[in-house]
Design an enzyme around this catalytic site. Structure first.
Site, PDB file in Angstrom:
ATOM      1  N   CYS A 112      -0.354  -7.902  -0.027  1.00  0.00           N
ATOM      2  CA  CYS A 112      -0.501  -6.625   0.681  1.00  0.00           C
ATOM      3  C   CYS A 112       0.716  -6.313   1.538  1.00  0.00           C
ATOM      4  CB  CYS A 112      -1.737  -6.657   1.578  1.00  0.00           C
ATOM      5  SG  CYS A 112      -3.281  -6.951   0.710  1.00  0.00           S
ATOM      6  N   ASP A 148      -6.137  -5.696  -5.838  1.00  0.00           N
ATOM      7  CA  ASP A 148      -5.348  -6.906  -5.581  1.00  0.00           C
ATOM      8  C   ASP A 148      -6.071  -7.884  -4.667  1.00  0.00           C
ATOM      9  OD1 ASP A 148      -5.050  -5.671  -3.105  1.00  0.00           O
ATOM     10  OD2 ASP A 148      -2.870  -5.942  -3.005  1.00  0.00           O
ATOM     11  N   ASP A 189       0.809  -1.213   0.000  1.00  0.00           N
ATOM     12  CA  ASP A 189       0.000   0.000   0.000  1.00  0.00           C
ATOM     13  C   ASP A 189       0.843   1.264   0.000  1.00  0.00           C
ATOM     14  OD1 ASP A 189      -2.277  -1.484  -0.006  1.00  0.00           O
ATOM     15  OD2 ASP A 189      -2.700  -1.263   2.133  1.00  0.00           O
ATOM     16  N   HIS A 243      -9.341  -2.685  -2.655  1.00  0.00           N
ATOM     17  CA  HIS A 243      -8.194  -2.746  -3.557  1.00  0.00           C
ATOM     18  C   HIS A 243      -8.368  -3.824  -4.618  1.00  0.00           C
ATOM     19  CE1 HIS A 243      -5.417  -0.893  -0.239  1.00  0.00           C
ATOM     20  NE2 HIS A 243      -6.376  -0.080  -0.645  1.00  0.00           N
TER      21      HIS A 243
END
Length: 666
Positions: A648, A473, A350, A471
């Site tokens: 992440c 992902d 992030d 997100h």
């Protein structure tokens, strides 16, 4: 395009003019013709080429000289073959004729000079002398394109410096010099030429804050480079000797392309006549070289990994050991951010996105620092940026930000072809709201504008606001494949998970449990399949993923055979505003770390069938035939319970594309 001033002839007195080698200079023959004269003839000394654009001559004299009518369509240009050794050493004679008048003559004295501004417009990595008559002011894309390229000098050669190299007006050393694009001004004139003429280098005032130009003086020491152009300085007068001379410049970019800056910067050299102190300087000649600032480019999962970044936090030692084993297999470096530097912010993905910039003479990795500014906010600046590692960010007010402004919400596809349109560097993928409402979240427009302005990886906007974190992902990834397509798109799929569990139930495995070995309430396959609320929630999630599936197929030119469904369940939970958003029900396997053929996949803790996790086996059955190696990493308590997974918590620097971005056509 180079341009010379129009030469006006005067029958009553000689005219003195300057012509630049390689440039056709207009000669106004008709406008200066005496009244009553209808035709003209023209002769020149051997060093001057005269070109008359007109119909056939009216009459050829016994001496072989031609006459042309003084019609409105008449165009006459002069070109000199070489630079003059002395002032006024070439001559042009214009003779005017009329039916009832005696011939009148006008004499023009010509001084030829060589004057060229050269840069790497052919994109070979070397500056070659400018070709006479070649336009350097237009920048074109494609394999046959022309135009110089400029890097933003955004690394930090001196580790002790407070900011990036472009933030000062100094050249530190030769390494700093290599981040700049060279440019050369070549002149050849009579010895006394610059007593009456002045050369000025300039940049448009609107772009002077985007570029800095250094002039090299004698020697190679950093102090020998003086600022010629840059912020607050849009023009530079050159004091040059006559004769043959070469002046070297070094150009650095100060800003990336963005919504208010297309990335093009013209640098112009102007020759001014200052011979009459009672008159303003007159423009005699002008030529330009246009640079394009190199875009920031993202690298997809299909590019080879070079370095992995991760945080050490209080309880992830086993995770780090698993990651160290994986990076060793993949033969890439592992960089661990210590606890005292991340302040319990383990979300490395992030915080930043690592890409690169490239010119023919230099490639530079560049970290894009997200505006989220949590515990890891100093890591990109203090630990990533440095010598030959650049930095870029977009500063935004915290009050303007949402979770969608973190860079887990920023991905890029491998190269694709869509309805005949090639995207050789892939396409950027960002998550936004599916529709606008008072509660919807989008990636900040300033970030979207920056990404779009790079031009070479046209962004695709996906729907991710349905997720708790929000997100992209969390529901997609790409893995390499050894076939013509070169990759597969992985999508999280509740449908695939329910199909798997139903098949296992029919085989008598309905009492097999999830979360075995964890301090968590176990749930059997039977319980999950009979949970109507969970089914309804996952039907909603599936509809959101299906929406994105259609967008990805359309915008990336994919067929169903290019997509692999990864079994995954979600659950809905209320966010801070009380809105229901989706979270992974068990560790989200699509949120994986891709290191070449080695995959670090969140361990799902699925039902154990015949001693093996059925979810792991299902994923292996899809990915291992592609030549991929699956390693399932336990991230449950360190990442999963905080709404994140392996991807992440990590970040990867990858090898740049071999394809040169300037060879594409956006």
């Amino acid at each position: 395009m180079a341009q010379g001033a129009v030469i006006h002839v005067a029958p009553e007195q000689p005219t003195h003019a300057v012509c630049v080698v390689g440039t056709a200079t207009p000669l106004d023959v008709r406008g200066s013709a005496p009244k009553g004269y209808t035709t003209f003839g023209i002769t020149a000394s051997p060093g001057v080429i005269v070109d008359v654009i007109h119909g056939p001559p009216v009459k050829k004299s016994t001496m072989g000289a031609s006459k042309w009518p003084l019609d409105p369509e008449l165009e006459v240009t002069l070109q000199v073959k070489a630079a003059s050794s002395r002032t006024d050493d070439e001559k042009v004679r214009v003779s005017y004729y009329g039916p009832k008048t005696s011939p009148v003559q006008a004499l023009i004295y010509i001084t030829g000079v060589e004057l060229s501004l050269s840069a790497d417009v052919t994109r070979t990595g070397r500056v070659k002398p400018a070709q006479a008559g070649k336009d350097q002011s237009t920048w074109t894309w494609g394999p046959g394109g022309r135009g110089a390229i400029l890097l933003v000098n955004c690394d930090k050669e001196d580790p002790q410096a407070s900011g990036m190299d472009f933030e000062d007006d100094k050249i530190l050393d030769n390494k700093d010099l290599q981040d700049m694009s060279p440019m050369t001004l070549s002149t050849k004139t009579p010895k006394d030429f610059f007593e009456k003429y002045q050369l000025v280098l300039e940049v448009p005032k609107a772009k002077m804050n985007r570029v800095r130009v250094f002039r090299a003086t004698r020697g190679k020491l950093p102090s020998r480079y003086k600022v010629a152009l840059g912020p607050q300085q849009f023009s530079y007068c050159l004091e040059l000797p006559g004769g043959q001379h070469s002046t070297d410049f070094y150009v650095e970019g100060l800003a990336f392309p963005d919504a208010d800056f297309k990335g093009l910067i013209p640098l112009t050299i102007s020759l001014l006549d200052k011979s009459n102190p009672e008159l303003p300087e007159a423009l005699v000649f002008q030529d330009s070289v246009t640079f394009r600032v190199a875009p920031w480019i993202m690298t997809p999962n299909t590019q080879p990994p070079q370095e992995v970044y991760v945080c050490r936090v209080s309880d992830n030692e086993d995770f780090l050991k698993s990651l160290a084993t994986l990076t060793k297999k993949a033969k890439c470096k592992l960089t661990v951010c210590p606890e005292e530097e991340n302040i319990d912010d383990q979300w490395m993905q992030d915080e930043m996105e690592i890409g690169y910039i490239q010119a023919p003479h230099k490639t530079l990795p560049v970290v894009f620092d997200s505006p989220r500014d949590r515990g890891l906010k100093d890591f990109p600046v203090k630990r990533v940026m440095g010598p030959n590692f650049g930095y870029v960010t977009r500063k935004l007010y915290m009050s303007e930000l949402t979770g969608l402004d973190a860079f887990g919400n920023l991905e890029v596809s491998p190269p694709v072809t869509v309805r005949g349109k090639e995207y050789p560097l892939g396409r950027i993928l960002i998550g936004n709201s599916g529709y606008s409402s008072s509660e919807s979240r989008d990636m900040h427009q300033a970030l979207q504008d920056f990404l779009s302005a790079q031009q070479v990886q046209a962004p695709v906007r996906l729907f991710s606001d349905w997720l708790f974190v929000g997100h992209v992902d969390e529901f997609l990834s790409f893995v390499p494949a050894r076939d013509k397509q070169g990759f597969r798109l992985l999508l999280s799929s509740p449908r695939a998970c329910y199909q798997l569990f139903q098949e296992l139930q029919s085989q008598g495995h309905g009492e097999a449990t999830l979360f075995e070995g964890l301090k968590r309430k176990r749930q059997t396959i039977n319980e999950i399949l009979s949970n109507k609320k969970l089914r309804d929630q996952n039907a909603y999630v599936e509809s959101c993923i299906d929406w994105n599936r259609a967008v990805l197929k359309r915008e990336l030119g994919l067929a169903e055979g290019d997509i692999i469904d990864i079994p995954q369940l979600f659950k809905l939970a209320g966010n801070s505003r009380g809105n229901s958003k989706a979270q992974a029900f068990f560790p989200n396997m699509v949120n994986m770390l891709v290191l070449g053929k080695y995959l670090g996949i969140p361990k799902p803790f699925g039902p154990i069938i015949d001693g093996h996790c059925c979810l792991e086996e299902e994923v292996r059955s899809h990915l291992e035939p592609l030549g991929l190696h699956c390693t399932f990493i336990n991230d449950f308590y360190t990442y999963h319970v905080y709404n994140g997974e392996v991807h992440c918590g990590t970040n990867v620097r990858r090898k740049p594309f071999t394809f040169k971005w300037w060879h594409m056509v956006p």
